[in-house]
Design a protein around this motif. Structure first.
Motif: not given
Ligand SMILES: *Cc1c(COP(=O)(O)O)cnc(C)c1O
Length: 395
Positions: A355-359, A102-110, A98-100, A74-77
């Motif tokens: 639509g899979q990774f809206p952020e 604010l930081t545009w990095n991979m979201s830890v929550t996601a 998906d990304i955060d 897994w990685t970030t889009p």
């Protein structure tokens, strides 16, 4: 055109490369290990394995951690395609987190939510590749905790983050990861023309990386498997010493070696890493001031992070395409980093869709990379700012 990024080559760099040209070894000489030692010392990692690109480093990093068919990476889009392709090279499947916003990095929550889902369907990833977008580290402690809880390995794609720090720790120390990869492409923070490095604190992983970089061959007598029949009379046999010509291919590796010419350039560039990161932060700070008040989302550097500012990205809710085209017409080579990887035709054919990774998709609809590099002149900087103001007025 004012580019979004460019290398800085000085006389001492040229001299370093010419000295190698006059020496006995153009490749596999003393400069490569010297460069590796210097990079490892600079970031505080035990082992550095230098290769011909960060893409190669990502590939052998995945192999060294045992990624193969049936596994998931897994990685970030929002990254360069190489962060995902390395999984496919190994025959593994790739998915994205998906990304955060604010930081545009991979979201830890996601990431946590996706891991919990994956656990239910027994499709947990073997490797997660966080990317330090623009030069700012992800929340590596949180990702490390998740890696322990869910049992995956972490490869940091730090192609943008050479010289960055996270909570006082240099990016590359691998304090919260298994392997960290740096890039030395000319647009990145320091360059070898083409080149990269894989860093690790695990001696066994480092040995596998070294073998995979060079055909899967080892010349280290401590690691000989003593293949017996094939080794013939030069073979080590119990206590007996190997003949000088003896080596063993134990893995299916590649020729991903970097040359001494490029390592010498890297050594010379590394001397100026602090200067470069300082200058990039100075330009970023000037942008922050000059663009405040314009209808733009500016980069957010989280407390505890020092970004290497490989990129300075702004997001505009106004017509991004019009702003982008205006700036290009003014001679400013703004860019987009990146089109979401899952929407590339190759990945769509694997089943990914909009639509899979809206952020990530919202980011890619609004982001613009502005010029940032050590030799950007004040005059060009002012021109970029005034052109952006004008373009926003039109949009
Ligand atoms: C540049 C880059 C790479 C690939 O680096 P190369 O050295 O050109 O192979 C990988 N990941 C990211 C995020 C990059 O920006």
């Amino acid at each position: 055109m004012i580019p979004y990024g460019r290398q800085d080559i000085r006389e001492e760099d040229i001299e370093a490369v010419v000295n190698v040209l006059r020496s006995d070894f153009l490749t596999q000489g003393p400069k490569v290990p010297e460069f590796e030692d210097r990079v490892a010392a600079r970031v505080g990692a035990r082992h550095a394995v230098a290769v011909n690109s960060a893409t190669s480093a990502l590939h052998i990093a995945c192999l060294a951690l045992g990624l193969g068919p049936g596994d998931w990476l897994w990685t970030t889009p929002i990254t360069f395609v190489a962060s995902a392709n390395c999984g496919l090279y190994c025959g593994a499947s790739v998915d994205f987190v998906d990304i955060d916003p604010l930081t545009w990095n991979m979201s830890v929550t996601a990431l946590r939510a996706k891991l919990e889902d994956a656990q239910r369907s027994a499709r947990l990833p073997k490797i997660v590749v966080p990317v330090h977008l623009c030069g700012q580290s992800t929340d590596q402690e949180a990702i490390r905790e998740l890696s322990r809880e869910f049992g995956f390995s972490v490869i940091e794609d730090a192609a943008h983050a050479v010289g960055a720090t996270h909570n006082g720790e240099p990016v590359g120390s691998c304090r919260w990861s298994d392997i960290t990869v740096l890039s030395f492409h000319p647009v990145k923070v320091i360059t070898t023309g083409e080149g990269g490095v894989a860093l690790t604190n695990d001696a066994a992983v480092a040995e596998r990386l070294r073998m995979l970089r060079s055909h899967g061959i080892t010349r280290n007598a401590d690691h000989f498997q003593d293949a017996g029949a094939d080794a013939l009379d030069g073979a080590p046999d119990g206590d007996s010493k190997a003949a000088a010509w003896y080596y063993e291919q134990q893995l299916l590796g590649f020729n991903y070696r970097i040359t001494d010419l490029l390592a010498a350039l890297g050594l010379s560039q590394l001397e100026r890493l602090d200067e470069y990161v300082g200058r990039r932060n100075q330009i970023a700070g000037r942008y922050d001031g000059a663009l405040a008040g314009m209808p733009l989302q500016l980069p957010h550097v989280t407390e505890g992070n020092v970004s290497a500012f490989h990129l300075y990205v702004v997001r505009s809710t106004a017509d991004r395409r019009a702003i982008f085209d205006d700036l290009r017409a003014a001679g400013i080579a703004v860019n987009l980093h990146y089109m979401p990887v899952h929407l590339q035709p190759y990945y769509r054919k694997l089943g990914f869709c909009r639509g899979q990774f809206p952020e990530a998709e919202a980011y890619a609809r609004t982001a613009i990379s502005l010029p940032i590099y050590p030799t950007l002149s004040d005059e060009d900087f002012d021109f970029v700012v005034s052109s952006l103001r004008t373009a926003l007025g039109h949009a």
